[in-house]
Design a protein around this motif. Structure first.
Motif, PDB file in Angstrom:
ATOM      1  N   PHE A   1     -15.732 -45.703  19.644  1.00 29.85           N
ATOM      2  CA  PHE A   1     -16.300 -44.659  20.509  1.00 29.85           C
ATOM      3  C   PHE A   1     -17.766 -44.422  20.166  1.00 29.85           C
ATOM      4  O   PHE A   1     -18.260 -44.842  19.119  1.00 29.85           O
ATOM      5  CB  PHE A   1     -15.506 -43.345  20.399  1.00 29.85           C
ATOM      6  N   GLY A   2     -18.465 -43.776  21.095  1.00 29.21           N
ATOM      7  CA  GLY A   2     -19.866 -43.416  20.869  1.00 29.21           C
ATOM      8  C   GLY A   2     -20.058 -41.925  21.091  1.00 29.21           C
ATOM      9  O   GLY A   2     -19.091 -41.176  21.254  1.00 29.21           O
ATOM     10  N   TRP A   3     -21.303 -41.507  21.075  1.00 29.93           N
ATOM     11  CA  TRP A   3     -21.659 -40.093  21.274  1.00 29.93           C
ATOM     12  C   TRP A   3     -22.642 -39.999  22.421  1.00 29.93           C
ATOM     13  O   TRP A   3     -23.630 -40.746  22.447  1.00 29.93           O
ATOM     14  CB  TRP A   3     -22.311 -39.515  20.005  1.00 29.93           C
ATOM     15  N   GLN A   4     -22.386 -39.058  23.323  1.00 32.11           N
ATOM     16  CA  GLN A   4     -23.294 -38.907  24.459  1.00 32.11           C
ATOM     17  C   GLN A   4     -24.722 -38.627  24.005  1.00 32.11           C
ATOM     18  O   GLN A   4     -25.667 -39.044  24.650  1.00 32.11           O
ATOM     19  CB  GLN A   4     -22.802 -37.784  25.377  1.00 32.11           C
ATOM     20  N   GLY A   5     -24.868 -37.887  22.899  1.00 28.79           N
ATOM     21  CA  GLY A   5     -26.189 -37.485  22.457  1.00 28.79           C
ATOM     22  C   GLY A   5     -26.852 -38.443  21.485  1.00 28.79           C
ATOM     23  O   GLY A   5     -27.924 -38.142  20.956  1.00 28.79           O
ATOM     24  N   GLN A   6     -26.232 -39.575  21.204  1.00 27.09           N
ATOM     25  CA  GLN A   6     -26.814 -40.510  20.238  1.00 27.09           C
ATOM     26  C   GLN A   6     -26.943 -41.897  20.871  1.00 27.09           C
ATOM     27  O   GLN A   6     -25.967 -42.472  21.350  1.00 27.09           O
ATOM     28  CB  GLN A   6     -25.919 -40.600  18.990  1.00 27.09           C
TER      29      GLN A   6
ATOM     30  N   HIS B   1     -23.924 -39.806   2.814  1.00 29.39           N
ATOM     31  CA  HIS B   1     -23.418 -38.837   3.797  1.00 29.39           C
ATOM     32  C   HIS B   1     -22.168 -39.362   4.480  1.00 29.39           C
ATOM     33  O   HIS B   1     -21.937 -40.559   4.563  1.00 29.39           O
ATOM     34  CB  HIS B   1     -24.483 -38.554   4.858  1.00 29.39           C
ATOM     35  N   THR B   2     -21.391 -38.442   4.986  1.00 34.61           N
ATOM     36  CA  THR B   2     -20.315 -38.754   5.913  1.00 34.61           C
ATOM     37  C   THR B   2     -20.955 -38.947   7.283  1.00 34.61           C
ATOM     38  O   THR B   2     -21.791 -38.141   7.683  1.00 34.61           O
ATOM     39  CB  THR B   2     -19.331 -37.563   5.995  1.00 34.61           C
ATOM     40  N   GLU B   3     -20.581 -39.999   7.999  1.00 34.61           N
ATOM     41  CA  GLU B   3     -21.174 -40.199   9.318  1.00 34.61           C
ATOM     42  C   GLU B   3     -20.746 -39.055  10.246  1.00 34.61           C
ATOM     43  O   GLU B   3     -19.563 -38.730  10.357  1.00 34.61           O
ATOM     44  CB  GLU B   3     -20.711 -41.550   9.885  1.00 34.61           C
ATOM     45  N   ASP B   4     -21.742 -38.448  10.901  1.00 37.45           N
ATOM     46  CA  ASP B   4     -21.496 -37.357  11.850  1.00 37.45           C
ATOM     47  C   ASP B   4     -20.629 -36.256  11.232  1.00 37.45           C
ATOM     48  O   ASP B   4     -19.689 -35.741  11.863  1.00 37.45           O
ATOM     49  CB  ASP B   4     -20.852 -37.896  13.136  1.00 37.45           C
ATOM     50  N   ALA B   5     -20.976 -35.882  10.002  1.00 36.63           N
ATOM     51  CA  ALA B   5     -20.196 -34.874   9.273  1.00 36.63           C
ATOM     52  C   ALA B   5     -20.136 -33.541  10.015  1.00 36.63           C
ATOM     53  O   ALA B   5     -19.208 -32.753   9.813  1.00 36.63           O
ATOM     54  CB  ALA B   5     -20.792 -34.661   7.884  1.00 36.63           C
ATOM     55  N   PHE B   6     -21.099 -33.291  10.876  1.00 35.18           N
ATOM     56  CA  PHE B   6     -21.165 -31.997  11.575  1.00 35.18           C
ATOM     57  C   PHE B   6     -20.062 -31.823  12.598  1.00 35.18           C
ATOM     58  O   PHE B   6     -19.827 -30.710  13.077  1.00 35.18           O
ATOM     59  CB  PHE B   6     -22.533 -31.854  12.278  1.00 35.18           C
TER      60      PHE B   6
ATOM     61  N   ARG C   1     -14.893 -34.423  15.577  1.00 34.30           N
ATOM     62  CA  ARG C   1     -14.426 -35.687  16.154  1.00 34.30           C
ATOM     63  C   ARG C   1     -15.107 -36.891  15.504  1.00 34.30           C
ATOM     64  O   ARG C   1     -15.127 -37.984  16.084  1.00 34.30           O
ATOM     65  CB  ARG C   1     -14.694 -35.695  17.663  1.00 34.30           C
ATOM     66  N   ARG C   2     -15.691 -36.697  14.328  1.00 34.11           N
ATOM     67  CA  ARG C   2     -16.366 -37.801  13.639  1.00 34.11           C
ATOM     68  C   ARG C   2     -15.390 -38.956  13.399  1.00 34.11           C
ATOM     69  O   ARG C   2     -14.174 -38.780  13.411  1.00 34.11           O
ATOM     70  CB  ARG C   2     -16.950 -37.297  12.306  1.00 34.11           C
ATOM     71  N   ALA C   3     -15.968 -40.121  13.149  1.00 37.00           N
ATOM     72  CA  ALA C   3     -15.156 -41.332  13.002  1.00 37.00           C
ATOM     73  C   ALA C   3     -14.257 -41.281  11.770  1.00 37.00           C
ATOM     74  O   ALA C   3     -14.612 -40.677  10.755  1.00 37.00           O
ATOM     75  CB  ALA C   3     -16.079 -42.547  12.906  1.00 37.00           C
ATOM     76  N   ASN C   4     -13.105 -41.930  11.859  1.00 33.03           N
ATOM     77  CA  ASN C   4     -12.269 -42.171  10.687  1.00 33.03           C
ATOM     78  C   ASN C   4     -12.765 -43.418   9.944  1.00 33.03           C
ATOM     79  O   ASN C   4     -12.765 -43.455   8.710  1.00 33.03           O
ATOM     80  CB  ASN C   4     -10.819 -42.381  11.082  1.00 33.03           C
ATOM     81  N   LEU C   5     -13.154 -44.407  10.715  1.00 31.01           N
ATOM     82  CA  LEU C   5     -13.700 -45.636  10.128  1.00 31.01           C
ATOM     83  C   LEU C   5     -15.080 -45.877  10.714  1.00 31.01           C
ATOM     84  O   LEU C   5     -15.344 -45.553  11.874  1.00 31.01           O
ATOM     85  CB  LEU C   5     -12.815 -46.851  10.442  1.00 31.01           C
TER      86      LEU C   5
ATOM     87  N   LEU D   1     -29.001 -53.984  11.713  1.00 31.64           N
ATOM     88  CA  LEU D   1     -27.553 -53.797  11.629  1.00 31.64           C
ATOM     89  C   LEU D   1     -27.011 -53.265  12.954  1.00 31.64           C
ATOM     90  O   LEU D   1     -27.735 -52.649  13.728  1.00 31.64           O
ATOM     91  CB  LEU D   1     -27.189 -52.792  10.524  1.00 31.64           C
ATOM     92  N   LYS D   2     -25.744 -53.506  13.195  1.00 27.18           N
ATOM     93  CA  LYS D   2     -25.019 -52.901  14.319  1.00 27.18           C
ATOM     94  C   LYS D   2     -23.988 -51.942  13.722  1.00 27.18           C
ATOM     95  O   LYS D   2     -23.434 -52.201  12.642  1.00 27.18           O
ATOM     96  CB  LYS D   2     -24.313 -53.972  15.145  1.00 27.18           C
ATOM     97  N   ARG D   3     -23.693 -50.863  14.442  1.00 25.98           N
ATOM     98  CA  ARG D   3     -22.775 -49.838  13.922  1.00 25.98           C
ATOM     99  C   ARG D   3     -21.782 -49.408  15.011  1.00 25.98           C
ATOM    100  O   ARG D   3     -22.183 -49.199  16.155  1.00 25.98           O
ATOM    101  CB  ARG D   3     -23.583 -48.621  13.468  1.00 25.98           C
ATOM    102  N   VAL D   4     -20.521 -49.292  14.607  1.00 27.47           N
ATOM    103  CA  VAL D   4     -19.502 -48.795  15.550  1.00 27.47           C
ATOM    104  C   VAL D   4     -18.679 -47.704  14.869  1.00 27.47           C
ATOM    105  O   VAL D   4     -18.244 -47.854  13.723  1.00 27.47           O
ATOM    106  CB  VAL D   4     -18.548 -49.921  16.015  1.00 27.47           C
ATOM    107  N   ASN D   5     -18.456 -46.602  15.588  1.00 22.94           N
ATOM    108  CA  ASN D   5     -17.539 -45.544  15.152  1.00 22.94           C
ATOM    109  C   ASN D   5     -16.139 -45.886  15.633  1.00 22.94           C
ATOM    110  O   ASN D   5     -15.956 -46.334  16.768  1.00 22.94           O
ATOM    111  CB  ASN D   5     -17.936 -44.203  15.787  1.00 22.94           C
ATOM    112  N   ILE D   6     -15.167 -45.633  14.785  1.00 23.55           N
ATOM    113  CA  ILE D   6     -13.784 -45.979  15.130  1.00 23.55           C
ATOM    114  C   ILE D   6     -12.866 -44.801  14.822  1.00 23.55           C
ATOM    115  O   ILE D   6     -12.918 -44.229  13.724  1.00 23.55           O
ATOM    116  CB  ILE D   6     -13.313 -47.215  14.326  1.00 23.55           C
ATOM    117  N   ARG D   7     -12.021 -44.467  15.773  1.00 19.52           N
ATOM    118  CA  ARG D   7     -11.010 -43.432  15.543  1.00 19.52           C
ATOM    119  C   ARG D   7      -9.671 -44.080  15.268  1.00 19.52           C
ATOM    120  O   ARG D   7      -9.303 -45.061  15.920  1.00 19.52           O
ATOM    121  CB  ARG D   7     -10.908 -42.528  16.781  1.00 19.52           C
TER     122      ARG D   7
END
Ligand SMILES: [Fe+2]
Length: 384
Positions: A141-146, A177-182, A185-189, A327-333
């Protein structure tokens, strides 16, 4: 925001779990990515549009429809990290450096060039490789604001952002940091894929399951005290007034199942009392003590458990000559993961996920389990 660690942070050789993707399996992923691009993009305009966010329904449908064609080893290698380190290096996807063009100067250029085969012949195909691998691991998944909601983010050093606490920085150490710690719905992986890293710049990884803290410090850090604000990649101007304090540590019962939610550069530590600041400082020191480093090579992946490990990046000098680290980055739930019930009340500062992939293996809720249901972009999600 501020950098909170010493630039002299010691860097140790990585002792992370290592997994190898068999050559024929890696080739199968690349071949399937190419076939999907060919099937979805019959014109140049198709490619431009599909590459823009990668959330195009036709593209997503092709990925889900053909995922089962991949060898079983791929899903096995992409399973969540299995050790207390909370991260695994996965080798490797075969790459030919010349097929990616020059390193883009910004994430915007990277996304644009991805849709232009003259600028970067294989960047789009590599994005599809990342999505296929991420889909094997869970729900990308991604983030509308990022990065305009793109499902695969590009991480490149950007002129003018050298000292920022974001992926665009370079000369400053990117604090663990934890990715999107704020966000609840932050990523699990979190999966990073390396296209280029000529100066072997290290990605740092520290696991909360390797730190040593007193019971008193654990209790203090498990008590909601301070908020964590969105990082600069989501813009600026977030008001602390409406922010909700969150715990830094959380464990349902078993200390070996400890999880972390941590972003010191975006935590107003000056608002806490001395006891909390002391406990927080101890945690920061412990995360530094257990820090390991992965200097990814082209084609290597770093799969991190975002609930267990915090990550950062060593400082480096950007080249700005088209050969920079990329680098490429993907958020995963992971649909079966549960977070503490209190997170359901958080508003995530208005940031919304872009989550076009459907849950395929969400476990049924037990009769005895309490459930809060909150709406999101995919319909309803559960927080228990
Ligand atoms: Fe990050």
């Amino acid at each position: 925001m501020k950098s909170v660690l010493s630039q002299r942070m010691s860097i140790r050789t990585a002792d992370l779990e290592r997994r190898e993707l068999p050559e024929d399996a890696a080739r199968a992923v690349c071949e399937l990515a190419r076939e999907i691009v060919t099937a979805v993009c019959t014109t140049r305009a198709d490619r431009t549009e599909a590459a823009r966010t990668l959330a195009d329904p036709t593209l997503v449908a092709h990925i889900d429809a053909r995922l089962t064609e991949l060898p079983a080893e791929v899903s096995h290698v992409l399973r969540p990290p299995a050790t207390a380190a909370g991260a695994a290096i996965i080798g490797r996807i075969p790459l030919v450096d010349s097929e990616f063009g020059t390193t883009p100067p910004t994430w915007q250029a990277a996304a644009r060039w991805c849709g232009d085969p003259d600028a970067s012949p294989c960047s789009f195909e590599f994005d599809l490789v990342m999505l296929l691998l991420a889909r094997c691991a869970g729900e990308p998944f991604g983030w509308q604001g990022q990065q305009d909601g793109r499902l695969v983010n590009n991480i490149v050093p950007t002129c003018g952002h050298e000292h920022e606490q974001s992926g665009a920085s370079s000369t400053t150490l990117l604090s663990p940091h934890t990715e999107d710690a704020f966000h609840p719905r932050r990523a699990n992986l979190l999966m990073l894929g390396c296209l280029r890293n000529p100066d072997a710049v290290g990605t740092t990884v520290s696991s909360v399951r390797r730190v040593q803290l007193s019971a008193e410090h654990r209790e203090i850090l498990s008590t909601p005290t301070l908020p964590i604000l969105p990082d600069v990649s989501y813009g600026t101007g977030y008001e602390r007034g409406s922010a909700i304090p969150v715990p830094i540590l959380w464990s349902a019962s078993d200390p070996d199942q400890q999880t972390i939610r941590y972003d010191p550069a975006y935590t107003p530590l000056e608002d806490a009392d001395p006891a909390f600041r002391s406990a927080y400082g101890r945690l920061a020191a412990e995360l530094e003590r257990v820090c390991t480093t992965a200097a990814l090579a082209p084609g290597e992946l770093l799969l991190m458990d975002n609930d267990v490990a915090v990550h950062g990046r060593a400082a480096f000098t950007a080249r700005y000559d088209g050969t920079d680290r990329w680098l490429k980055r993907v958020n995963i739930r992971r649909p079966e993961r549960r977070r503490r019930a209190g997170e359901a009340a958080e508003n995530g500062y208005g940031q919304r996920v872009v989550a076009p992939f459907r849950a395929v293996d969400a476990p049924p809720l037990g009769r005895s389990r309490t459930r809060d249901v909150v709406p999101n972009d995919r319909g309803s999600v559960e927080h228990s």
